[in-house]
Design an enzyme around this catalytic site. Sequence first.
Site, PDB file in Angstrom:
ATOM      1  N   PRO A  46       0.739  -0.950  -0.073  1.00 53.28           N
ATOM      2  CA  PRO A  46       0.067   0.227  -0.098  1.00 53.28           C
ATOM      3  C   PRO A  46       1.137   1.104  -0.089  1.00 53.28           C
ATOM      4  O   PRO A  46       1.691   1.206   0.950  1.00 53.28           O
ATOM      5  CB  PRO A  46      -1.105   0.025   1.417  1.00 53.28           C
ATOM      6  N   SER A  90      -4.017   1.898  -0.409  1.00 55.19           N
ATOM      7  CA  SER A  90      -4.008   2.425   1.234  1.00 55.19           C
ATOM      8  C   SER A  90      -5.672   3.096   1.505  1.00 55.19           C
ATOM      9  O   SER A  90      -5.975   3.895   0.234  1.00 55.19           O
ATOM     10  CB  SER A  90      -2.882   3.291   0.537  1.00 55.19           C
ATOM     11  N   TYR A 145      -5.620   2.650   7.245  1.00 55.88           N
ATOM     12  CA  TYR A 145      -5.167   3.262   8.861  1.00 55.88           C
ATOM     13  C   TYR A 145      -6.162   3.185   9.718  1.00 55.88           C
ATOM     14  O   TYR A 145      -6.776   3.782   9.448  1.00 55.88           O
ATOM     15  CB  TYR A 145      -4.395   4.050   8.517  1.00 55.88           C
ATOM     16  N   LYS A 176       0.690  -5.392  10.001  1.00 54.47           N
ATOM     17  CA  LYS A 176       1.753  -4.729   8.729  1.00 54.47           C
ATOM     18  C   LYS A 176       2.659  -3.491   9.845  1.00 54.47           C
ATOM     19  O   LYS A 176       2.677  -2.209  10.076  1.00 54.47           O
ATOM     20  CB  LYS A 176       1.581  -4.281   7.764  1.00 54.47           C
ATOM     21  N   HIS A 194       8.175   0.989   6.805  1.00 57.19           N
ATOM     22  CA  HIS A 194       7.659   1.446   5.914  1.00 57.19           C
ATOM     23  C   HIS A 194       8.293   2.009   4.931  1.00 57.19           C
ATOM     24  O   HIS A 194       8.318   3.217   4.939  1.00 57.19           O
ATOM     25  CB  HIS A 194       7.328   2.779   6.921  1.00 57.19           C
ATOM     26  N   GLY A 223      13.004  -2.226   1.088  1.00 61.52           N
ATOM     27  CA  GLY A 223      14.171  -2.760  -0.101  1.00 61.52           C
ATOM     28  C   GLY A 223      14.294  -3.492  -0.722  1.00 61.52           C
ATOM     29  O   GLY A 223      15.645  -3.341  -2.054  1.00 61.52           O
ATOM     30  N   GLY A 244       6.859  -1.482  -2.468  1.00 58.33           N
ATOM     31  CA  GLY A 244       7.036  -0.147  -2.646  1.00 58.33           C
ATOM     32  C   GLY A 244       7.141   0.790  -3.175  1.00 58.33           C
ATOM     33  O   GLY A 244       6.272   1.094  -4.383  1.00 58.33           O
TER      34      GLY A 244
HETATM   35  C1  LIG Z   1       5.888   6.485  -1.327  1.00 53.94           C
HETATM   36  C2  LIG Z   1       5.064   6.238  -0.016  1.00 53.94           C
HETATM   37  C3  LIG Z   1       4.018   5.802   0.316  1.00 53.94           C
HETATM   38  C4  LIG Z   1       3.889   4.516   1.533  1.00 53.94           C
HETATM   39  N1  LIG Z   1       2.477   4.959   2.184  1.00 53.94           N
HETATM   40  C5  LIG Z   1       1.860   3.883   2.436  1.00 53.94           C
HETATM   41  C6  LIG Z   1       0.721   3.952   3.141  1.00 53.94           C
HETATM   42  O1  LIG Z   1      -0.359   4.503   2.346  1.00 53.94           O
HETATM   43  N2  LIG Z   1       0.308   2.607   4.100  1.00 53.94           N
HETATM   44  C7  LIG Z   1       1.253   1.980   4.441  1.00 53.94           C
HETATM   45  O2  LIG Z   1       0.992   1.119   5.399  1.00 53.94           O
HETATM   46  N3  LIG Z   1       2.556   1.317   4.380  1.00 53.94           N
HETATM   47  C8  LIG Z   1       2.857   2.765   2.849  1.00 53.94           C
HETATM   48  N4  LIG Z   1       4.573   2.584   2.503  1.00 53.94           N
HETATM   49  C9  LIG Z   1       5.068   1.822   3.133  1.00 53.94           C
HETATM   50  C10 LIG Z   1       5.080   0.789   2.039  1.00 53.94           C
HETATM   51  O3  LIG Z   1       3.456  -0.491   1.552  1.00 53.94           O
HETATM   52  C11 LIG Z   1       6.243  -0.435   1.812  1.00 53.94           C
HETATM   53  O4  LIG Z   1       6.554  -1.197   3.536  1.00 53.94           O
HETATM   54  C12 LIG Z   1       7.877  -0.062   1.957  1.00 53.94           C
HETATM   55  O5  LIG Z   1       7.469   1.441   0.428  1.00 53.94           O
HETATM   56  C13 LIG Z   1       8.698  -0.782   1.214  1.00 53.94           C
HETATM   57  O6  LIG Z   1       9.983  -0.098   0.852  1.00 53.94           O
HETATM   58  P1  LIG Z   1      10.375  -0.304  -0.245  1.00 53.94           P
HETATM   59  O7  LIG Z   1       9.477   1.229  -0.685  1.00 53.94           O
HETATM   60  O8  LIG Z   1      11.744  -0.649  -0.875  1.00 53.94           O
HETATM   61  O9  LIG Z   1       9.885  -1.779  -1.388  1.00 53.94           O
HETATM   62  C14 LIG Z   1       4.576   3.967   1.532  1.00 53.94           C
HETATM   63  C15 LIG Z   1       5.834   4.060   0.969  1.00 53.94           C
HETATM   64  C16 LIG Z   1       6.181   5.258   0.049  1.00 53.94           C
HETATM   65  C17 LIG Z   1       7.454   4.978  -0.791  1.00 53.94           C
END
Ligand SMILES: Cc1cc2nc3c(=O)[nH]c(=O)nc-3n(C[C@H](O)[C@H](O)[C@H](O)COP(=O)(O)O)c2cc1C
Length: 413
Positions: A104, A133, A156, A279, A303, A336, A357
Amino acid sequence: MTRPNSHSDIAEMGGTPHRRFYTGGDIAKVQSIFDLRARTHRLMPDFVLEYLEGGSGEEGTLLREREAFAEWRFMPHTLVDESHRDVSVDILGRPAAMPLVVAPTGLNGVFMRGADTALAQGAARAGVPFTQSTMSNDPMEQVGAVNGLRHWWQLYVFGGEEIWQELVDRAHRNGCEALVLTTNSQIFGQREWDSRGRTASGFPTLSSTFNAALHPRWVASTMDRGMPEFANVVDFIPRDKRSFFQSADWIREQMPRSMSWDTVQKIRLRWKDRPFFIKGILNLDDVRRAKDSGVDGIILGSHGGRQTDWAVSALDILQQAREIVGPDYPLFMSGGVRRGTDILKARALGADVVMTGRATLYGLCAYGADGVAKAIELLRTEMMNELGQIGVRTLHDLDTSVLARTGDLPLRG
Ligand SMILES: Cc1cc2nc3c(=O)[nH]c(=O)nc-3n(C[C@H](O)[C@H](O)[C@H](O)COP(=O)(O)O)c2cc1C
């Protein structure tokens, strides 16, 4: 140390010869997630990139997310019959093309109009689930209508109980397959990059606005009707706070600091018997507690380095978390993942599934829904190739016997 926000892959050897990335419009020429990232950096204005790439504080966690993968090396087998390799898995008892779920991400409307729907289309086409999300911009029903989509909803908790109750009921009615409760964001991370580009009232600064105007393709695909709203929660937001940035800030302020395991129990009951994940877990006591609380699965992660600074990465605690939950309990990780090899390492260390993400967001920013499918397909192709390289046939045959930790090298007899 490698700067997490440079274009370079962590394995790059000092930039010799200089690596080039493809940033043009022909998606067939894209070789890796890093090409998608390079095109994203070409097309998006600075304030959008700061939101997408930035971590919290000193970005110690963000850095760790890539370093943790780099610390593991393969010890490949040879002379193994690799004619039939397979990276498909079951996710929640249903077949998926690979062990990946699109994570998300909120505020996707800042990348392009219809971004949540495009992410869902890309995921559906590539044969993996997509998690929408609470802070998404497209209506849940519109995303749910995407052909062939396995639609998950990320919750959330903010404001009074009636808000999450209504969102959970709506996700249930809408046929969402799983509910993902994010528990590490009740206090919003200190994202300095992201904040610097905005005024005290939350709007982009003059220089951010000027920079954005220099990106005509982004303006055309994102701003044609102004900034989007948060379609799934807009009715809960006071009328004078419904602009894009003000809504986001308002929701963050409404997140109860007192959310507890009791809230988890209440959501569990309300969601009835469909799969329910927590999560954002990074502590082994919480892994134990989450399993005991009756959730159906855990998603380890920081996150994407955007919340606690200087935290461990999910990969660092995977093996111990797997020992705690046992072999059959759904254990996912995020953070990552940029390469098929990352997914193989995560699987070998105990994860059932990874969430992406930024990797899939780079695909979105670079080429829309096609780019999302491309990002997933690139990761799948890399997995297939590397599985052959290490002499393992299927993900079920993969374990730590093909891995060595760099700190333990050279191995002693
Ligand atoms: C731009 C952005 C927005 C995100 N928004 C949310 C969100 O709304 N809800 C959530 O649970 N995690 C959010 N995350 C965390 C992602 O779900 C995920 O755990 C994370 O991006 C994983 O790392 P990666 O970007 O290196 O793959 C967000 C991450 C990014 C980069």
